[in-house]
Design an enzyme around this catalytic site. Sequence first.
Site, mmCIF file in Angstrom:
data_model
loop_
_atom_site.group_PDB
_atom_site.id
_atom_site.type_symbol
_atom_site.label_atom_id
_atom_site.label_comp_id
_atom_site.label_asym_id
_atom_site.label_seq_id
_atom_site.Cartn_x
_atom_site.Cartn_y
_atom_site.Cartn_z
ATOM 1 N N PHE A 46 36.424 57.553 24.519
ATOM 2 C CA PHE A 46 37.033 57.306 25.839
ATOM 3 C C PHE A 46 36.150 56.418 26.721
ATOM 4 O O PHE A 46 36.433 56.222 27.895
ATOM 5 C CB PHE A 46 37.398 58.631 26.521
ATOM 6 N N HIS A 168 29.156 59.227 10.403
ATOM 7 C CA HIS A 168 29.826 57.954 10.118
ATOM 8 C C HIS A 168 29.090 57.438 8.891
ATOM 9 O O HIS A 168 27.955 56.966 8.986
ATOM 10 C CB HIS A 168 29.689 56.989 11.298
ATOM 11 N N HIS A 222 36.439 59.859 9.404
ATOM 12 C CA HIS A 222 37.218 58.753 8.819
ATOM 13 C C HIS A 222 36.908 58.401 7.360
ATOM 14 O O HIS A 222 36.450 57.309 7.052
ATOM 15 C CB HIS A 222 37.200 57.499 9.697
ATOM 16 N N ASP A 295 40.102 58.476 15.809
ATOM 17 C CA ASP A 295 39.120 57.411 16.031
ATOM 18 C C ASP A 295 39.682 56.429 17.066
ATOM 19 O O ASP A 295 39.531 55.211 16.930
ATOM 20 C CB ASP A 295 38.754 56.702 14.723
ATOM 21 N N HIS A 299 39.657 48.644 22.594
ATOM 22 C CA HIS A 299 38.998 47.411 23.046
ATOM 23 C C HIS A 299 40.107 46.574 23.655
ATOM 24 O O HIS A 299 41.277 46.722 23.277
ATOM 25 C CB HIS A 299 38.378 46.646 21.879
#
Length: 408
Positions: A46, A168, A222, A295, A299
Amino acid sequence: MVIEIRNVQTLDGKKITHAIESKKSQIIEAEGLTMLPALIDPHVHFRVPGAEHKETWETGSKAAIAGGVTTVCDMPNNFPSTSTLERLEAKEKKIQEQLQQSGIPLRYRLYLGANSNHFQEIGKTKQSIAGLKIYMGSSTGDLLLCDLPSLEEAFRIAAQEGVLVAVHAEDEHLIQLNRSKHVERTDAAVHSVIRSPEAAAKSVALAIALAKKHGARLYIVHVSSKEELQLIRAAKREGCTVYAEVAPHHLFMDENAYRSLGTQALVNPPLREKSNCEALWEAISDGTIDTIGTDHAPHTLEEKRRPFGAAPSGFPSIELYLSLLLNAYHEKKISLEQIVSLTHTRPREIFGFPVHSDVVLVDLSKTKQIDDARLHTKAKWSPYTGRILQGWPRYTILDGTVFDLELL
Ligand code: DOR
Ligand code: ZN
């Protein structure tokens, strides 16, 4: 006082009247709607602090509610990165102010970012955080932990403090090596060659080995490739406490998207060859995948349309993934029970969220085209724009407050 939801369909096919305690009495005529527990999105960005031009908690919380989500876990790759108690508290203060502004008391938990200068912060923050987020490969922001001694230390301390380790997993050294081999290429599709499935699998293998060695609970964010799934299946079979998250874009998009979207299709880990999407759907069926985390990484369009090398990675998606999943239900790819498990039950169990009364009422028959202008994310675009989906949320109820999504 109660919110009375009349004639709503439940997952087991009954039609009931459901009551939720509230500060004000309200009746929802829910004929034709189906009730699901509100979603928990364990993976959002966020953008507070430091990138509020992309998203804030004011816009992010609206986008969440629009997607049937009432709980989020927010990532620490901020500016500055959220890697100390002090920064965590400063971030929390801003979030509170912004949620006040939006009038949406979104439930949330924050990740602490792993930084080798700040390992003492893990113990200091363990009571409140969602987990320790380790970027084993570089992505947006400056968080990166890829040397073995630091990784050992992070896993050891997290295990000792009882903190979940979220990784990640993309091997930084392999990414750099692949990049050096393809310096002449400027097309966006090279992103998937540089950030190869091998890089992801190598990093997942290391994370699993470290989790086993130190006894840490491991959450792999992910997961995007067949190779990773094989390693995760084997680790689960051995009884290792490893959880796997999949992002909607790895289920609903593949490498072909570079042709239509160019640099807008950039994401880390990247979109893969289509057989990986199929493997991920299979892994949902056989229970290898525990959760769906969006995720949600907004942008601006202007940023995304920059040339390869300058364009950032990531997609906004929090307000669309429930519809994508409901549409997949109509296509017989997933059951409603599996959707609930992936978007609510498993995230609640893994992150230890309390049980509450939040629900989302969905119209399974409604068909609508995705339209950028109607999105609530500050980024105002989506990689799924133009798709026609069947199954849309209609009301989200958070802590006894009804949000009519047609009025949001
Ligand atoms: O594509 C991505 N975008 N992957 C990440 O790991 C970070 C995210 C972001 O924050 O932009
Ligand atoms: Zn992320």
